[in-house]
Design an enzyme around this catalytic site. Structure first.
Site, PDB file in Angstrom:
ATOM      1  N   PRO A  99       0.844  -1.200   0.000  1.00  8.89           N
ATOM      2  CA  PRO A  99       0.000   0.000   0.000  1.00  8.89           C
ATOM      3  C   PRO A  99       0.880   1.251   0.000  1.00  8.89           C
ATOM      4  O   PRO A  99       1.931   1.268   0.640  1.00  8.89           O
ATOM      5  CB  PRO A  99      -0.815  -0.106   1.295  1.00  8.89           C
ATOM      6  CG  PRO A  99      -0.253  -1.238   2.071  1.00  8.89           C
ATOM      7  CD  PRO A  99       0.648  -2.038   1.182  1.00  8.89           C
ATOM      8  N   ALA A 109      11.007   1.410  -2.523  1.00  9.36           N
ATOM      9  CA  ALA A 109      11.055   0.181  -3.332  1.00  9.36           C
ATOM     10  C   ALA A 109      10.847   0.526  -4.804  1.00  9.36           C
ATOM     11  O   ALA A 109      11.476  -0.058  -5.689  1.00  9.36           O
ATOM     12  CB  ALA A 109       9.999  -0.813  -2.845  1.00  9.36           C
ATOM     13  N   ASP A 149      15.850   3.940   3.824  1.00  9.23           N
ATOM     14  CA  ASP A 149      14.812   3.092   3.227  1.00  9.23           C
ATOM     15  C   ASP A 149      15.285   2.455   1.918  1.00  9.23           C
ATOM     16  O   ASP A 149      15.136   1.255   1.703  1.00  9.23           O
ATOM     17  CB  ASP A 149      13.538   3.906   2.968  1.00  9.23           C
ATOM     18  CG  ASP A 149      12.866   4.359   4.265  1.00  9.23           C
ATOM     19  OD1 ASP A 149      13.460   4.148   5.335  1.00  9.23           O
ATOM     20  OD2 ASP A 149      11.759   4.907   4.194  1.00  9.23           O
TER      21      ASP A 149
END
Ligand code: MEV
Length: 315
Positions: A99, A109, A149
């Site tokens: 999500p 990502a 991240d």
């Protein structure tokens, strides 16, 4: 020719926000992925399609004119076309199991899988270079990113990260099992990071004490991880949550979700920027199904996740 790459989403176990100010954070990649497929097209355009929308513009469109969460893909495609003096455009398709906008690394990502998929149309590039490209791309929508991240989405597994020393992998004897629950309150990481910056400005002493405490907590956690001590890890998650409450990145919905998850888990906390987004709860694998049922009964959107050890995958 089609070039395909996928990268995992991530959760931050400890140290979000404080990592921006040099504290060590612990992150892990999760078994939910984003897959990006790129191909050359004859038109002199860059065309991007994903579940969050579409963006199609002439190759030479100035980046400053683009207001879209898909801007990182445009940046990557434009950069590669210019670098290789390529004469036509690129089409990029994005498929996601993560999500978006809820702190699970969908943007990182995307940047990692996008960097790998687009650059592989032109040349073979190693993971270090992909990481560098992906952080550059993420900076087009999130200027102050610590880079943590993208790093974990590239290399996978569990890792410690700080801005000065970069990342190092943490070896684990076994996998961990989490329940991730989505508050469905979308957040902008950039604006929450700016709010924390404001909090710091108004509370310099308190903030530096919190950074010190968070550093000690992360060091304790690194010890507990070696011993696979889930109970102690859960307690540290609760403690970390209190620090996040203090800097103002929590809210009533997140607190209610955490309270519910605390009843059956080792510990629960916000993951990522907060202000909305998701919470994570560390659970016993054997209780996973019944724990999920309990959360779902309260009408919460939730799913289970474990650590992804593969990281970036090109095929
Ligand atoms: C966002 O997932 C994590 C933050 O610490 C920001 C960052 O590290 O770039 C809030």
């Amino acid at each position: 020719m089609k070039s395909k790459a996928s990268a995992p989403g991530k959760i931050i176990l400890f140290g979000e926000h404080f990592v921006v100010y040099g504290v060590k954070a612990i992150l892990c990649a999760i078994d939910k992925r984003i897959t990006v497929t790129s191909e050359f097209i004859p038109e002199e355009r860059i065309s991007i399609k994903s579940n969050i929308g579409k963006l199609e513009l002439p190759i030479n469109t100035p980046l400053a004119k683009i207001e879209s969460p898909l801007k990182p893909f445009f940046y990557l495609a434009q950069k590669m076309i210019k670098k290789h003096n390529h004469k036509s455009g690129i089409k990029v398709s994005v498929e996601s199991e993560i999500p978006s906008g809820v702190g699970l690394g969908s943007s990182s990502a995307s940047c990692v899988a996008g960097a790998a998929s687009i650059s592989k149309l032109f040349e073979e590039v190693g993971n270090e270079k992909i990481l560098e490209l992906s952080i550059e791309a993420e900076k087009t929508i999130f200027e102050n990113t610590s880079g943590a991240d993208c790093t974990v989405c590239t290399f996978g597994g569990l890792m410690q990260y700080d801005r000065k020393n970069g990342f190092s992998k943490i070896d684990l004897e076994s996998n961990f099992h989490f329940i991730i629950a989505n508050s469905k309150i979308e957040h902008s990481t950039d604006s929450i990071v700016s709010n924390v910056q404001e909090f710091k400005k108004n509370n310099e002493i308190k903030f530096s004490e919190l950074c010190k405490k968070e550093s000690e907590l992360v060091n304790d956690v690194l010890r507990f991880l070696k011993n696979n001590d889930l109970k102690e890890l859960g307690e540290k998650m609760q403690e970390n949550q209190q620090f996040l409450e203090t800097i103002g990145v929590s809210n009533e919905k997140l607190r209610d979700m955490i309270k519910l998850a605390e009843k059956f888990s080792f510990g629960a906390k916000i993951t990522g920027a907060g202000g909305g987004g998701c919470i994570i709860a560390l659970v016993e694998e054997s209780n996973l199904k019944s724990n999920l049922y309990e959360m779902k009964e309260k009408n919460l959107e939730c799913f289970s996740a474990k650590i992804d050890f593969k990281g970036l995958n090109t095929f």
